[in-house]
Design a protein around this motif. Structure first.
Motif, mmCIF file in Angstrom:
data_model
loop_
_atom_site.group_PDB
_atom_site.id
_atom_site.type_symbol
_atom_site.label_atom_id
_atom_site.label_comp_id
_atom_site.label_asym_id
_atom_site.label_seq_id
_atom_site.Cartn_x
_atom_site.Cartn_y
_atom_site.Cartn_z
ATOM 1 N N LYS A 183 12.426 -1.036 -14.161
ATOM 2 C CA LYS A 183 12.928 -1.156 -12.795
ATOM 3 C C LYS A 183 14.422 -1.490 -12.778
ATOM 4 C CE LYS A 183 8.575 -2.625 -10.639
ATOM 5 N NZ LYS A 183 7.862 -3.763 -9.982
ATOM 6 N N ALA B 232 0.851 5.012 -14.834
ATOM 7 C CA ALA B 232 1.136 4.873 -13.410
ATOM 8 C C ALA B 232 2.215 3.834 -13.105
ATOM 9 C CB ALA B 232 -0.148 4.546 -12.650
ATOM 10 N N PRO B 233 2.199 2.649 -13.743
ATOM 11 C CA PRO B 233 3.244 1.668 -13.431
ATOM 12 C C PRO B 233 4.646 2.158 -13.752
ATOM 13 C CG PRO B 233 1.387 0.602 -14.514
ATOM 14 C CD PRO B 233 1.165 2.080 -14.623
ATOM 15 N N GLU C 162 5.696 4.461 -10.946
ATOM 16 C CA GLU C 162 6.022 3.630 -9.785
ATOM 17 C C GLU C 162 7.360 2.913 -9.962
ATOM 18 O OE1 GLU C 162 2.652 1.092 -9.527
ATOM 19 O OE2 GLU C 162 1.267 2.710 -8.969
ATOM 20 N N ALA C 163 7.730 2.624 -11.218
ATOM 21 C CA ALA C 163 8.987 1.928 -11.504
ATOM 22 C C ALA C 163 10.186 2.867 -11.506
ATOM 23 C CB ALA C 163 8.890 1.206 -12.846
ATOM 24 N N TYR D 129 -0.995 13.850 -14.926
ATOM 25 C CA TYR D 129 0.182 14.202 -14.118
ATOM 26 C C TYR D 129 0.517 15.684 -14.298
ATOM 27 C CZ TYR D 129 0.657 9.201 -13.539
ATOM 28 O OH TYR D 129 0.414 7.888 -13.226
#
Length: 225
Positions: A123, A145-146, A149-150, A174
């Motif tokens: 992030k 997934a994280p 999302e980051a 994906y």
């Protein structure tokens, strides 16, 4: 009107010595980054090779603490976009983010994060740069997934002998996320990796300069006889 599909080649005696990527990599779809399609990515820090290759991009990662001087050296000679490693293991947090910012300012084409990188570092890097963020997938132990999302844009699959299966694993989750993957040493390995879902192939250049140099020396010896 005649449509001549043959591609003209323009070169010169002093500039026709090119370290070429395997032709089969052209079977990949490629990834378009800011208008440039990237299919072949050479993995090397040999500046003489980087200056004389037809690869679409350069993978600038290494097993040492990321150093801006190394990127500066590669940037001086590279004729293709550079995908720059900024750590993710021992090097993390704000340090990785600052290195990523330096890389972007020096015309990097993408930022590469190592497999062990944590979400907070991911992030932090995302907030510093606007260029593609590439996360390296080394096995199936971490959920993906994280990272999406980051702010991760591209997966870089590097699983050794398990790369093909790892590419399939990523692609099943994906279908539309770009995947870079190491292609191995043979044409069969490369084509299997592409068939599994890789959009671009990383080709390791270990020994290529030595092989080319040996061939050149043989030519010189033949000419002198």
């Amino acid at each position: 009107m005649t449509n001549n599909k043959k591609i003209p080649v323009v070169t010169s005696p002093l500039r026709d010595s090119i370290i070429a990527m395997p032709a089969c990599i052209k079977e990949a779809s490629g990834i378009i980054i800011y208008g440039k399609r990237i299919k072949s990515i050479v993995y090397s820090l040999d500046v003489s090779l980087i200056a004389n290759t037809n690869a679409d991009a350069i993978l600038c990662v290494y097993p040492f603490t990321p150093n801006t001087q190394i990127l500066n050296a590669v940037s001086l000679v590279a004729k293709a976009p550079i995908l720059v490693g900024v750590g993710g293991g021992l090097t993390s947090g704000d340090r990785s983010a600052r290195l990523a910012s330096h890389a972007e300012e020096n015309n990097a084409g993408g930022i590469v994060l190592n497999g062990p990188v944590d979400i907070e570092t991911t992030k932090a890097v995302r907030t510093y740069v606007d260029i593609p963020l590439i996360y390296t997938v080394i096995d199936k132990s971490r959920p993906l997934a994280p990272y999406i999302e980051a702010g991760v844009d591209i997966f870089n699959v590097s699983g050794g002998k398990d790369t093909v299966e790892l590419v399939k694993w990523v692609r099943e989750q994906y279908p539309d996320v770009p995947i870079i993957a190491s292609g191995g040493k043979t044409e069969e390995n490369i084509l299997d990796t592409i068939a599994a879902g890789a959009n671009a192939i990383t080709y390791t250049a270990y020994g290529m300069m030595e092989q080319y140099f040996h061939k050149k020396m043989e030519i010189y010896r033949s000419d002198s006889e």
